[in-house]
Design an enzyme around this catalytic site. Sequence first.
Site, short mmCIF file in Angstrom:
data_model
loop_
_atom_site.label_atom_id
_atom_site.label_comp_id
_atom_site.label_asym_id
_atom_site.label_seq_id
_atom_site.Cartn_x
_atom_site.Cartn_y
_atom_site.Cartn_z
CB THR A 71 -27.63 -9.78 28.60
OG1 THR A 71 -28.51 -8.93 27.85
CG2 THR A 71 -28.19 -11.18 28.64
CG ASN A 149 -36.95 -2.53 27.42
OD1 ASN A 149 -37.35 -2.89 28.52
ND2 ASN A 149 -37.06 -3.28 26.35
CD GLN A 179 -33.46 1.42 27.68
OE1 GLN A 179 -33.16 2.57 27.35
NE2 GLN A 179 -33.29 0.40 26.86
CB SER A 201 -25.81 -2.06 28.72
OG SER A 201 -25.26 -3.07 27.95
N GLY A 202 -23.04 -0.06 28.64
CA GLY A 202 -22.48 1.20 28.14
C GLY A 202 -23.15 1.74 26.88
CG HIS A 203 -25.26 -0.82 23.90
ND1 HIS A 203 -26.38 -0.83 23.13
CD2 HIS A 203 -25.40 -1.82 24.79
CE1 HIS A 203 -27.17 -1.84 23.53
NE2 HIS A 203 -26.59 -2.45 24.53
CB THR A 239 -8.21 -10.61 28.67
OG1 THR A 239 -7.44 -11.79 28.86
CG2 THR A 239 -7.29 -9.42 28.51
CB CYS A 327 -34.96 -8.40 22.15
SG CYS A 327 -33.65 -7.47 22.89
N1 PLP Z 1 -32.34 -4.47 30.38
C1 PLP Z 1 -33.00 -3.51 29.74
C2 PLP Z 1 -34.06 -2.73 30.46
C3 PLP Z 1 -32.71 -3.22 28.40
O1 PLP Z 1 -33.39 -2.27 27.75
C4 PLP Z 1 -31.72 -3.98 27.74
C5 PLP Z 1 -31.44 -3.75 26.32
O2 PLP Z 1 -32.19 -3.16 25.60
C6 PLP Z 1 -31.04 -4.97 28.48
C7 PLP Z 1 -31.38 -5.18 29.79
C8 PLP Z 1 -29.97 -5.79 27.84
O3 PLP Z 1 -28.90 -4.99 27.47
P1 PLP Z 1 -27.72 -5.60 26.58
O4 PLP Z 1 -28.33 -6.01 25.29
O5 PLP Z 1 -26.73 -4.50 26.46
O6 PLP Z 1 -27.20 -6.76 27.33
#
Ligand code: PLP
Length: 399
Positions: A71, A149, A179, A201-203, A239, A327
Amino acid sequence: MIYLDNNATTSVASEVLESMLPFFKENYFNPSSMYDAARAARVAIEEARSQIAGFIGASESSELMFTSCATESVNAAIFGAIAANPSRRHVVTTVVEHPAVLEVCKRLTHDGFEVSFVGVDKNGEIDLGEFVRAIRPDTLIVAIMHANNETGVIFPIERLARITKETDPSILFLCDATQSMTKLHINVSDNFRNVDMVAFSGHKFHAPKGVGGLYIRRGSRWRQFLIGGHQESGRRGGTENVAFIVGMAKAMEVAAKNHVEDIARMERLRNKLENGILERIPHSIVNGTTAARMPNTLNVAVHFVEGEGILYQLSSCNICASSGSACTSGSLEPSHVLTAMQIPFSAVHGSVRFSLSKYTTEPEIDFVLEKFPNIITQLRRLSPYWDQKNNKPRKQIES
Ligand code: PLP
């Protein structure tokens, strides 16, 4: 517990956790500090940067900026582009983006920008004609996801970026690869050579939550977004999250190890789940069925049941899935992605997303196949639209 919600987040891989621990304990120093002890933290960040840059084919590691999540990366990309190009006031995106892009674009429309939201067809595939027509002489940036997603539908980024650059090379092309990173081929010197910025995004690939990245091609007209200290070559104050950055690089290394086998296994299990559900549950359809899709994602619409009810019942069997993106679940509104795909009313509320990881096992899929059909039978008993006696809908299903 059977975790099939890996598009929401993934578990941290044990190798990743291991790689991070020294940066919480013996090497906790601020990487900007001048003493010798802190140098190891600075070196670790730069090694992680070169490693990740290498994985995505960047010619220079400085093209990679670390952020806190996708994000932030998307916000930085779009608002940084606006700051550097104040005369251009038009943005192109799609109706099925994640809120990270969609909400930024909606905000822009309130701030006097014009945004073209390109539509998709019933399979979730982008309307190419509409995309081409959307690009204008005053277009600043095109912001489009690689893989959806919710449905896993893959957009033809290589083609979209080439069309954009052939129309006007000065338009910036941002790809939200949150994704797809580590699952699909992403190389900024190859299939992504016309893409200027890539957010991730790493997670989503077994690194922890709270770390992400933004690739910014050298020479892109872009200005710093997060103002503060001189970190990240002056592009992002704050940081650095050393341990998590190290963990994210490790996660990419782990993902690359048995990549072909892992992806093939994941896809086989996803297909087993998909075919098993379609065989066992009448009036169920796969959203995005004929489109190119992520190997780990299955979004299935079951007519005449509520997604929330399905999730509740799955949860009571210790199965974690999702009714849309993490979300949007919790809201009673049907998903904007499925609405854009014109999924029939009787199914849009009964859509469930299963998303696998490379750690998903065959017995887990078998267990879901055993439980899921019974859950649907039970829930349909409660539906006024379902003829229990004849085991069919009371009315013809709209298509
Ligand atoms: N973009 C896509 C396609 C996603 O699936 C997601 C999270 O599910 C995001 C952006 C946002 O990722 P984050 O919540 O790690 O910022």
